[in-house]
Write an enzyme that holds these catalytic residues in place. Structure first.
Site, PDB file in Angstrom:
ATOM      1  N   SER A   5       0.773  -1.284   0.122  1.00  0.00           N
ATOM      2  CA  SER A   5      -0.030   0.022  -0.057  1.00  0.00           C
ATOM      3  C   SER A   5       0.874   1.349   0.109  1.00  0.00           C
ATOM      4  O   SER A   5       2.118   1.214   0.660  1.00  0.00           O
ATOM      5  CB  SER A   5      -0.947   0.091   1.298  1.00  0.00           C
ATOM      6  OG  SER A   5      -1.511   1.198   1.371  1.00  0.00           O
ATOM      7  N   TYR A  63      -1.503   0.107  10.342  1.00  0.00           N
ATOM      8  CA  TYR A  63      -1.770  -0.344   8.960  1.00  0.00           C
ATOM      9  C   TYR A  63      -0.402   0.043   7.946  1.00  0.00           C
ATOM     10  O   TYR A  63      -0.077  -0.895   7.380  1.00  0.00           O
ATOM     11  CB  TYR A  63      -2.803   0.016   8.235  1.00  0.00           C
ATOM     12  CG  TYR A  63      -2.980  -0.057   6.884  1.00  0.00           C
ATOM     13  CD1 TYR A  63      -3.614  -1.432   6.398  1.00  0.00           C
ATOM     14  CD2 TYR A  63      -3.138   0.578   5.671  1.00  0.00           C
ATOM     15  CE1 TYR A  63      -3.580  -1.941   5.088  1.00  0.00           C
ATOM     16  CE2 TYR A  63      -3.212   0.359   4.438  1.00  0.00           C
ATOM     17  CZ  TYR A  63      -3.491  -1.104   4.174  1.00  0.00           C
ATOM     18  OH  TYR A  63      -3.595  -1.167   2.785  1.00  0.00           O
TER      19      TYR A  63
HETATM   20  N1  LIG Z   1      -8.833  -0.536  -1.268  1.00  0.00           N
HETATM   21  C1  LIG Z   1      -7.686   0.201  -1.195  1.00  0.00           C
HETATM   22  O1  LIG Z   1      -7.830   1.359  -1.374  1.00  0.00           O
HETATM   23  C2  LIG Z   1      -6.269  -0.259  -0.941  1.00  0.00           C
HETATM   24  C3  LIG Z   1      -5.063   0.217  -1.072  1.00  0.00           C
HETATM   25  C4  LIG Z   1      -3.774  -0.229  -0.908  1.00  0.00           C
HETATM   26  C5  LIG Z   1      -3.972  -1.250  -0.793  1.00  0.00           C
HETATM   27  N2  LIG Z   1      -4.748  -2.195  -0.528  1.00  0.00           N
HETATM   28  C6  LIG Z   1      -4.530  -3.590  -0.184  1.00  0.00           C
HETATM   29  O2  LIG Z   1      -5.234  -4.400  -1.256  1.00  0.00           O
HETATM   30  C7  LIG Z   1      -5.497  -5.609  -0.717  1.00  0.00           C
HETATM   31  C8  LIG Z   1      -7.001  -6.134  -1.159  1.00  0.00           C
HETATM   32  O3  LIG Z   1      -7.648  -5.235  -0.674  1.00  0.00           O
HETATM   33  P1  LIG Z   1      -9.280  -4.731  -1.367  1.00  0.00           P
HETATM   34  O4  LIG Z   1      -9.113  -3.221  -1.465  1.00  0.00           O
HETATM   35  O5  LIG Z   1      -9.537  -5.442  -2.487  1.00  0.00           O
HETATM   36  O6  LIG Z   1     -10.217  -5.014  -0.039  1.00  0.00           O
HETATM   37  P2  LIG Z   1     -11.469  -5.792  -0.172  1.00  0.00           P
HETATM   38  O7  LIG Z   1     -12.415  -5.772  -1.161  1.00  0.00           O
HETATM   39  O8  LIG Z   1     -12.047  -5.873   1.466  1.00  0.00           O
HETATM   40  O9  LIG Z   1     -10.917  -7.366  -0.194  1.00  0.00           O
HETATM   41  C9  LIG Z   1     -10.138  -7.886   0.794  1.00  0.00           C
HETATM   42  C10 LIG Z   1     -10.112  -9.568   0.510  1.00  0.00           C
HETATM   43  O10 LIG Z   1      -9.314  -9.851   1.843  1.00  0.00           O
HETATM   44  C11 LIG Z   1      -9.850 -11.048   2.068  1.00  0.00           C
HETATM   45  N3  LIG Z   1      -9.669 -11.526   3.653  1.00  0.00           N
HETATM   46  C12 LIG Z   1      -9.846 -10.344   4.572  1.00  0.00           C
HETATM   47  N4  LIG Z   1      -9.761 -11.139   5.801  1.00  0.00           N
HETATM   48  C13 LIG Z   1      -9.419 -12.379   5.459  1.00  0.00           C
HETATM   49  C14 LIG Z   1      -9.089 -13.289   6.200  1.00  0.00           C
HETATM   50  N5  LIG Z   1      -9.038 -13.341   7.565  1.00  0.00           N
HETATM   51  N6  LIG Z   1      -8.757 -14.660   5.604  1.00  0.00           N
HETATM   52  C15 LIG Z   1      -8.885 -14.792   4.346  1.00  0.00           C
HETATM   53  N7  LIG Z   1      -9.049 -13.812   3.736  1.00  0.00           N
HETATM   54  C16 LIG Z   1      -9.476 -12.548   4.070  1.00  0.00           C
HETATM   55  C17 LIG Z   1     -11.270 -10.914   1.851  1.00  0.00           C
HETATM   56  O11 LIG Z   1     -11.756 -12.213   2.026  1.00  0.00           O
HETATM   57  P3  LIG Z   1     -13.584 -12.247   2.333  1.00  0.00           P
HETATM   58  O12 LIG Z   1     -14.194 -11.150   1.532  1.00  0.00           O
HETATM   59  O13 LIG Z   1     -13.939 -13.568   1.795  1.00  0.00           O
HETATM   60  O14 LIG Z   1     -13.572 -11.860   3.695  1.00  0.00           O
HETATM   61  C18 LIG Z   1     -10.965 -10.213   0.433  1.00  0.00           C
HETATM   62  O15 LIG Z   1     -11.073 -11.197  -0.586  1.00  0.00           O
HETATM   63  C19 LIG Z   1      -5.274  -5.571   0.740  1.00  0.00           C
HETATM   64  O16 LIG Z   1      -4.035  -6.238   1.203  1.00  0.00           O
HETATM   65  C20 LIG Z   1      -5.337  -3.973   1.062  1.00  0.00           C
HETATM   66  O17 LIG Z   1      -4.303  -3.848   2.185  1.00  0.00           O
HETATM   67  C21 LIG Z   1      -6.023  -1.644  -0.696  1.00  0.00           C
END
Ligand SMILES: NC(=O)c1ccc[n+]([C@@H]2O[C@H](COP(=O)([O-])OP(=O)(O)OC[C@H]3O[C@@H](n4cnc5c(N)ncnc54)[C@H](OP(=O)(O)O)[C@@H]3O)[C@@H](O)[C@H]2O)c1
Length: 261
Positions: free
Chosen positions: A138, A151
């Protein structure tokens, strides 16, 4: 039938049930990849499987044994691994001293500990295939975002891990891509304790990041910062940290959570 570099590639994606991981899996499927999709939400994984042929690997990565079990099940399903996208992660926003001990552990356990075990378990297969590891970090890990201290620390940990591991495994033919997204429109913010309450930057679509991520894998790139304009603050932070802090104090819009803190 696609015939690009990822046609037939055996790829494990964690966090594939939602957001960036799901979008990435869908783009990978258009390239002809064979997919194993991990996440907790079984119905979302089943839907993804119907659309892409991905093998669903449901499981909770907060369970200490799950990361290694996920790799084992992916190897059983695909017969090997060419790419592993370690993407599952969660956030927390607000003053650090308002976190509970359980909040601190949850972020550490999912964002770093589970990633370390997943990678450790997958490396023998990646060495065998001359494959690639993709770590989703991130911009918070590069810049240290106020209101996201822990985070930011977990994602900075991933960035350090990516750098050091790349140097270790490149001679064995394994690539490491660190993906550094800015703000992406996913359920990430609804799921954490506070939603996204900054006025800028504006969130980008997960599908656009996913296209860039897959292009980075196809191109064998070490790093992807997305959107690209974030490379500027990242470089400034690394090269002139005092100036970066002064500009951030002057121009950054603070999260609501900290305005009253
Ligand atoms: N969105 C942003 O602005 C942003 C920015 C920078 C980095 N990121 C990073 O991108 C990555 C993906 O995030 P996203 O934005 O796509 O968010 P998201 O839509 O909330 O997706 C998160 C994913 O992680 C899985 N997950 C969460 N807790 C888990 C657990 N205990 N065991 C197994 N799987 C789990 C979720 O699975 P379930 O749905 O099945 O629970 C979901 O598939 C993360 O590492 C986040 O830190 C996001």
């Amino acid at each position: 039938m696609p015939d690009g570099p990822l046609a037939g590639a055996r790829i494990l994606v964690t966090g594939a049930s939602s957001g960036i991981g799901e979008a990435t899996a869908r783009v990978l499927a258009t390239r002809g990849a064979r997919l194993a999709a991990a996440g907790r939400n079984r119905s979302a994984l089943a839907e993804l499987g119907e659309a892409t042929g991905a093998q669903a690997l449901p499981g909770d990565l907060l369970d200490p044994a799950e990361a290694r079990a996920t790799v084992r099940r992916a190897l059983d399903a695909l017969g090997g691994l060419d790419v592993v996208v370690s993407n599952a992660g969660i956030g927390w926003a607000g003053p650090f001293d308002e976190m509970t001990p359980a909040d601190i552990d949850r972020l550490l356990d999912l964002n770093l500990r589970a990633t370390a075990h997943l990678v450790h378990a997958a490396l023998p297969a990646l060495r065998h295939s001359g494959g690639r590891l993709v770590l989703v970090g991130s911009i918070a890990g590069m810049l240290g975002v106020p209101g996201e201290a822990w985070y930011s620390a977990t994602k900075a940990g991933l960035a350090g891990f990516a750098d050091a591991l790349r140097a270790e495994v490149t001679p064995a033919g394994v690539g490491v891509t660190l993906v550094t997204p800015g703000v992406v429109a996913t359920r990430f913010f609804d799921r954490r304790n506070r939603g996204y309450d900054r006025q800028r930057p504006r969130p980008v679509a997960a599908e656009r990041l996913a296209e860039a991520l897959v292009a980075a894998v196809e191109g064998g790139r070490d790093e992807l910062v997305y959107p690209g304009w974030l490379r500027l603050p990242a470089r400034l932070h690394g090269g002139l940290p005092g100036l970066y802090r002064a500009l951030a104090r002057r121009f950054a819009s603070p999260p609501t959570a900290l305005r009253s803190a």
